[in-house]
Structure formats: C-alpha cells, structure tokens
Design a protein around this motif. Structure first.
Motif, mmCIF file in Angstrom:
data_model
loop_
_atom_site.group_PDB
_atom_site.id
_atom_site.type_symbol
_atom_site.label_atom_id
_atom_site.label_comp_id
_atom_site.label_asym_id
_atom_site.label_seq_id
_atom_site.Cartn_x
_atom_site.Cartn_y
_atom_site.Cartn_z
ATOM 1 N N THR A 155 1.686 0.026 -5.247
ATOM 2 C CA THR A 155 2.095 1.426 -5.311
ATOM 3 C C THR A 155 3.142 1.597 -6.403
ATOM 4 O O THR A 155 4.144 0.875 -6.439
ATOM 5 C CB THR A 155 2.695 1.881 -3.965
ATOM 6 O OG1 THR A 155 1.716 1.673 -2.937
ATOM 7 C CG2 THR A 155 3.103 3.339 -3.999
ATOM 8 N N SER A 172 0.828 -1.206 0.000
ATOM 9 C CA SER A 172 0.000 0.000 0.000
ATOM 10 C C SER A 172 0.867 1.262 0.000
ATOM 11 O O SER A 172 2.024 1.221 0.446
ATOM 12 C CB SER A 172 -0.904 0.006 1.226
ATOM 13 O OG SER A 172 -0.138 0.262 2.396
ATOM 14 N N PRO A 173 0.301 2.385 -0.470
ATOM 15 C CA PRO A 173 1.047 3.642 -0.383
ATOM 16 C C PRO A 173 1.504 3.957 1.044
ATOM 17 O O PRO A 173 2.603 4.468 1.236
ATOM 18 C CB PRO A 173 0.058 4.684 -0.898
ATOM 19 C CG PRO A 173 -0.781 3.919 -1.875
ATOM 20 C CD PRO A 173 -0.947 2.559 -1.235
ATOM 21 N N LYS A 174 0.694 3.632 2.049
ATOM 22 C CA LYS A 174 1.105 3.874 3.439
ATOM 23 C C LYS A 174 2.331 3.037 3.793
ATOM 24 O O LYS A 174 3.270 3.541 4.419
ATOM 25 C CB LYS A 174 -0.030 3.566 4.413
ATOM 26 C CG LYS A 174 0.404 3.782 5.865
ATOM 27 C CD LYS A 174 -0.638 3.397 6.868
ATOM 28 C CE LYS A 174 -0.251 3.587 8.309
ATOM 29 N NZ LYS A 174 1.094 3.889 8.683
ATOM 30 N N GLN A 175 2.346 1.773 3.402
ATOM 31 C CA GLN A 175 3.498 0.916 3.700
ATOM 32 C C GLN A 175 4.756 1.440 3.009
ATOM 33 O O GLN A 175 5.833 1.458 3.608
ATOM 34 C CB GLN A 175 3.217 -0.521 3.260
ATOM 35 C CG GLN A 175 2.183 -1.233 4.104
ATOM 36 C CD GLN A 175 1.784 -2.559 3.491
ATOM 37 O OE1 GLN A 175 1.346 -2.639 2.344
ATOM 38 N NE2 GLN A 175 1.942 -3.619 4.272
ATOM 39 N N VAL A 234 1.740 12.958 3.274
ATOM 40 C CA VAL A 234 1.616 11.616 3.843
ATOM 41 C C VAL A 234 1.028 10.635 2.828
ATOM 42 O O VAL A 234 0.032 10.935 2.171
ATOM 43 C CB VAL A 234 0.765 11.659 5.128
ATOM 44 C CG1 VAL A 234 0.532 10.255 5.676
ATOM 45 C CG2 VAL A 234 1.447 12.521 6.183
ATOM 46 N N ASN A 235 1.715 9.511 2.692
ATOM 47 C CA ASN A 235 1.337 8.404 1.811
ATOM 48 C C ASN A 235 1.367 8.754 0.322
ATOM 49 O O ASN A 235 0.851 7.990 -0.495
ATOM 50 C CB ASN A 235 -0.035 7.837 2.190
ATOM 51 C CG ASN A 235 -0.081 7.350 3.619
ATOM 52 O OD1 ASN A 235 0.942 6.997 4.208
ATOM 53 N ND2 ASN A 235 -1.251 7.333 4.207
ATOM 54 N N PHE A 250 5.288 4.593 1.922
ATOM 55 C CA PHE A 250 5.629 5.875 2.542
ATOM 56 C C PHE A 250 6.384 5.659 3.853
ATOM 57 O O PHE A 250 7.421 6.287 4.094
ATOM 58 C CB PHE A 250 4.366 6.711 2.785
ATOM 59 C CG PHE A 250 4.651 8.047 3.401
ATOM 60 C CD1 PHE A 250 5.035 9.126 2.610
ATOM 61 C CD2 PHE A 250 4.554 8.236 4.774
ATOM 62 C CE1 PHE A 250 5.317 10.365 3.181
ATOM 63 C CE2 PHE A 250 4.833 9.465 5.356
ATOM 64 C CZ PHE A 250 5.206 10.531 4.553
ATOM 65 N N ASP A 251 5.869 4.763 4.695
ATOM 66 C CA ASP A 251 6.544 4.489 5.964
ATOM 67 C C ASP A 251 7.950 3.940 5.731
ATOM 68 O O ASP A 251 8.895 4.320 6.430
ATOM 69 C CB ASP A 251 5.732 3.503 6.808
ATOM 70 C CG ASP A 251 4.485 4.135 7.404
ATOM 71 O OD1 ASP A 251 4.322 5.373 7.348
ATOM 72 O OD2 ASP A 251 3.647 3.358 7.925
#
Length: 142
Positions: free
Chosen positions: A96, A14-17, A65-66, A19-20
């Motif tokens: 992503t 995911s974009p969150k993963q 963010v993300n 980004f992190d």
C-alpha cells in the motif's frame, strides 16, 4: 495562509491492514497514541490520549474504507487546533502506498517542524508495526 506537512511511503501490507492500523483504536495504540477511542465513520469523535496534558479530540472528516481516513482536530493545543491530518491509501507493488498529510498549520514554527519530524518517525513505526509486528513502547515513541 496555512502550511502543510506531507510524507509518502510504501508499506508491505494490504490497504485493509493499513486502513485498520490508522483508524482502529486498538492499532493506533500500538504505534501512536497511549490510548484512543473512536470509530471510522464520518463525523465520529475520536479521543487521542497521549498523557493527561495531551488528551485531544478530533472528528472524522473524510472516510472511505480501505482507501482514505482523515481527522479534524476539535480539542488540542493551539497549533494543532485548526489542522486536519489524514491518510490516502493506494494498492501498489504488493503493498500500500500511503500518502500522509497534516494540513492547515497556522505558521511554520518550532512546533510545526517538530511535528513534521515526529510524523516521519511515527510513520516509520507504523510501517515496522505492519511489516514486522514491532510495537515500540509508548514512552519510546517520537
């Protein structure tokens, strides 16, 4: 005139993963730096430590963010000093699409070419880290 490095890849995360993984020190240390510190906030300082000789600093120059994360070098070797590198993230195909750039190199010298090659290897390491949980020991990274 300045020169740029670009690499694009699809990561099945995911974009969150993603980004992190490109902005959080605990993740950076699993695919890139030996140890790092910083917070993904505009103008926040990051310390990217690779060895005692390569203990570099940069500031967050762009963050969403993300979606987007960019760092401008403030203390590094001469070739990297005027550069900014970053990650643009877009959801795509259940994953992503990452667009990487490392911009404003002063010249196309051996260090530029070596860094482009290393970024390709490191970004593949990032992909394997996120998709398969692979952490390459620091000593074995590009």
């Amino acid at each position: 005139m300045s020169y740029n490095i670009y690499h694009n890849l699809l990561i099945k995360a995911s974009p969150k993963q993603v980004f992190d993984a490109v902005s959080q020190p605990e993740h950076l240390n699993n695919w890139w730096s030996l140890k790092s510190s910083g917070k993904p906030e505009l103008n926040s300082e990051y310390n990217l430590n690779f060895t005692d000789k390569y203990n570099w600093y940069c500031k967050v120059s762009k963050v969403k963010v993300n979606a987007s994360f960019h760092l401008k070098m403030t203390e590094s070797d001469e070739d990297w000093l005027p550069t900014t590198f970053g990650f643009e993230l877009e959801p795509k195909d259940n994953g992503t699409y990452l667009r990487f750039s490392h911009q404003n190199w002063p010249e196309i010298n051996d260090h530029f070419k070596h860094s482009s090659f290393c970024w390709a290897l490191l970004l593949n390491g990032l992909k394997n880290y996120l998709e398969k949980g692979v952490v390459i020991p620091f000593e074995s990274r590009a």
